[in-house]
Scaffold this motif. Structure first.
Motif, PDB file in Angstrom:
ATOM      1  N   UNK A  57      30.612  64.007  86.167  1.00 21.31           N
ATOM      2  CA  UNK A  57      29.824  62.901  85.628  1.00 21.31           C
ATOM      3  C   UNK A  57      28.639  62.578  86.530  1.00 21.31           C
ATOM      4  N   UNK A  58      28.880  62.542  87.840  1.00 24.08           N
ATOM      5  CA  UNK A  58      27.807  62.239  88.788  1.00 24.08           C
ATOM      6  C   UNK A  58      26.765  63.348  88.792  1.00 24.08           C
ATOM      7  N   UNK A  59      27.217  64.603  88.701  1.00 22.55           N
ATOM      8  CA  UNK A  59      26.290  65.730  88.643  1.00 22.55           C
ATOM      9  C   UNK A  59      25.408  65.644  87.403  1.00 22.55           C
ATOM     10  N   UNK A  60      26.004  65.306  86.251  1.00 20.22           N
ATOM     11  CA  UNK A  60      25.227  65.181  85.018  1.00 20.22           C
ATOM     12  C   UNK A  60      24.273  63.992  85.098  1.00 20.22           C
ATOM     13  N   UNK A  61      24.679  62.949  85.806  1.00 23.31           N
ATOM     14  CA  UNK A  61      23.772  61.813  86.006  1.00 23.31           C
ATOM     15  C   UNK A  61      22.559  62.243  86.830  1.00 23.31           C
ATOM     16  N   UNK A  62      22.791  63.008  87.879  1.00 26.08           N
ATOM     17  CA  UNK A  62      21.694  63.471  88.727  1.00 26.08           C
ATOM     18  C   UNK A  62      20.727  64.369  87.965  1.00 26.08           C
ATOM     19  N   UNK A  63      21.241  65.053  86.935  1.00 27.14           N
ATOM     20  CA  UNK A  63      20.389  65.910  86.097  1.00 27.14           C
ATOM     21  C   UNK A  63      19.704  65.132  84.974  1.00 27.14           C
ATOM     22  N   UNK A  64      20.012  63.839  84.868  1.00 27.03           N
ATOM     23  CA  UNK A  64      19.418  63.024  83.820  1.00 27.03           C
ATOM     24  C   UNK A  64      20.057  63.195  82.461  1.00 27.03           C
ATOM     25  N   UNK A  65      21.260  63.786  82.436  1.00 25.40           N
ATOM     26  CA  UNK A  65      21.920  64.087  81.174  1.00 25.40           C
ATOM     27  C   UNK A  65      22.894  63.009  80.728  1.00 25.40           C
ATOM     28  N   UNK A  66      23.291  62.149  81.653  1.00 20.91           N
ATOM     29  CA  UNK A  66      24.390  61.217  81.382  1.00 20.91           C
ATOM     30  C   UNK A  66      24.274  60.018  82.313  1.00 20.91           C
ATOM     31  N   UNK A  67      24.755  58.869  81.875  1.00 20.58           N
ATOM     32  CA  UNK A  67      24.847  57.703  82.746  1.00 20.58           C
ATOM     33  C   UNK A  67      26.263  57.146  82.607  1.00 20.58           C
ATOM     34  N   UNK A  68      27.146  57.462  83.573  1.00 18.73           N
ATOM     35  CA  UNK A  68      28.556  57.082  83.460  1.00 18.73           C
ATOM     36  C   UNK A  68      28.855  55.737  84.121  1.00 18.73           C
ATOM     37  N   UNK A  69      29.795  55.020  83.515  1.00 21.17           N
ATOM     38  CA  UNK A  69      30.219  53.712  84.017  1.00 21.17           C
ATOM     39  C   UNK A  69      31.735  53.682  84.172  1.00 21.17           C
ATOM     40  N   UNK A  70      32.200  52.892  85.129  1.00 21.56           N
ATOM     41  CA  UNK A  70      33.614  52.526  85.210  1.00 21.56           C
ATOM     42  C   UNK A  70      33.788  51.203  84.481  1.00 21.56           C
TER      43      UNK A  70
END
Length: 203
Positions: A57-70
Motif C-alpha cells: 500500500x505504501x509503495x503504491x502511494x509513493x507511485x501515486x496510484x493509491x492513498x491508503x488509510x487506517x
C-alpha cells in the motif's frame, strides 16, 4: 486534483494515513477468514503477511496510484481495518474507493459506512472530484447493499473481469456517485447517520 495524505474525523471512527504504526493492531484485526472472502488474498494469520500488505500500500502511494488509510475506532484508539482511494485519475477528477475492510467485531456498527462517507465527502468537497466509484464481487451481496446504502448508483457488471487466485472468474459490479448527485446523497446519509446515532444512544 491533488490527492495527499490527510486525517479525517468522524463520530465513531477516524481515518489516518496508513503506516507501520498500525501493524500490530491490523495483525489482530485481519486474522478472520470472513474479511478476506472477496478480497482475493489469503487470510493473514501472522504479522508477516499484514506487513506485506502495508508495504504494498505504501509503495503504491509513493507511485501515486493509491492513498491508503487506517480506520481507527475512536473509543479504543485501535486500528480496526483499512480503506483506500484507488484508481486515482487526477486529470479527470475521479477516484475509486477500494481495499475496504473492517474486522468482524465492528461489522454493523456504522464504522465501515462512516469510513466510506468520510472519503466520499473529502473527495467531493476538498479534492473537487466529479466522480467517486466503487466495485465489488458480484457474489458479495453484503458489500453491494452497503454501497447502495451510501446512495451510489449501480452502473453495471463487468463480466469475467478478473481471475482470482482460486481460479474463480469474477464478475465485478460497478457503482458511482457523481458530483451532481452529491448534495442529495450527503443529506440522505447524514439523516440516516443521525437516526442510527439516536437509536444507539437510546440503548
Amino acid at each position: 486534483m491533488s490527492v495527499e495524505p490527510t486525517r479525517l474525523s468522524g463520530h465513531i471512527i477516524d481515518l489516518e494515513p496508513l503506516s507501520w504504526n498500525h501493524l500490530d493492531d491490523l495483525t489482530i484485526a485481519a486474522k478472520y477468514d470472513d474479511v478476506w472472502t472477496y478480497l482475493d488474498e489469503p487470510t493473514p494469520q501472522t504479522e508477516e503477511p499484514v506487513a506485506a500488505l502495508i508495504s504494498e500500500a505504501i509503495s503504491e502511494q509513493e507511485q501515486g496510484l493509491r492513498l491508503p488509510f487506517a480506520i481507527i475506532a475512536r473509543e479504543t484508539k485501535k486500528a480496526i481495518g483499512s480503506i483506500s482511494y484507488i484508481d486515482i485519475q487526477r486529470k479527470h477528477y475521479a477516484v475509486e474507493l477500494g481495499w475496504a475492510w473492517v474486522t468482524p467485531s465492528h461489522w454493523r456498527t456504522g464504522a465501515a459506512r462512516e469510513a466510506a462517507y468520510l472519503l466520499i465527502e473529502h473527495a467531493f468537497e476538498v479534492l473537487g472530484a466529479i466522480r467517486v466509484a466503487f466495485k465489488t464481487d458480484s457474489r458479495n451481496i453484503r458489500s453491494q447493499r452497503a454501497i447502495s446504502g451510501l446512495g451510489a448508483t449501480k452502473e453495471g457488471v463487468f463480466r469475467n473481469h478478473r481471475i482470482l487466485r482460486d481460479g474463480h472468474i469474477r464478475h465485478s459490479v460497478y457503482y458511482s456517485i457523481i458530483r451532481e448527485e452529491w448534495p442529495s446523497v450527503r443529506q440522505a446519509v447524514r439523516s440516516r447517520q443521525s437516526a442510527y446515532t439516536a437509536t444507539q444512544d437510546a440503548h
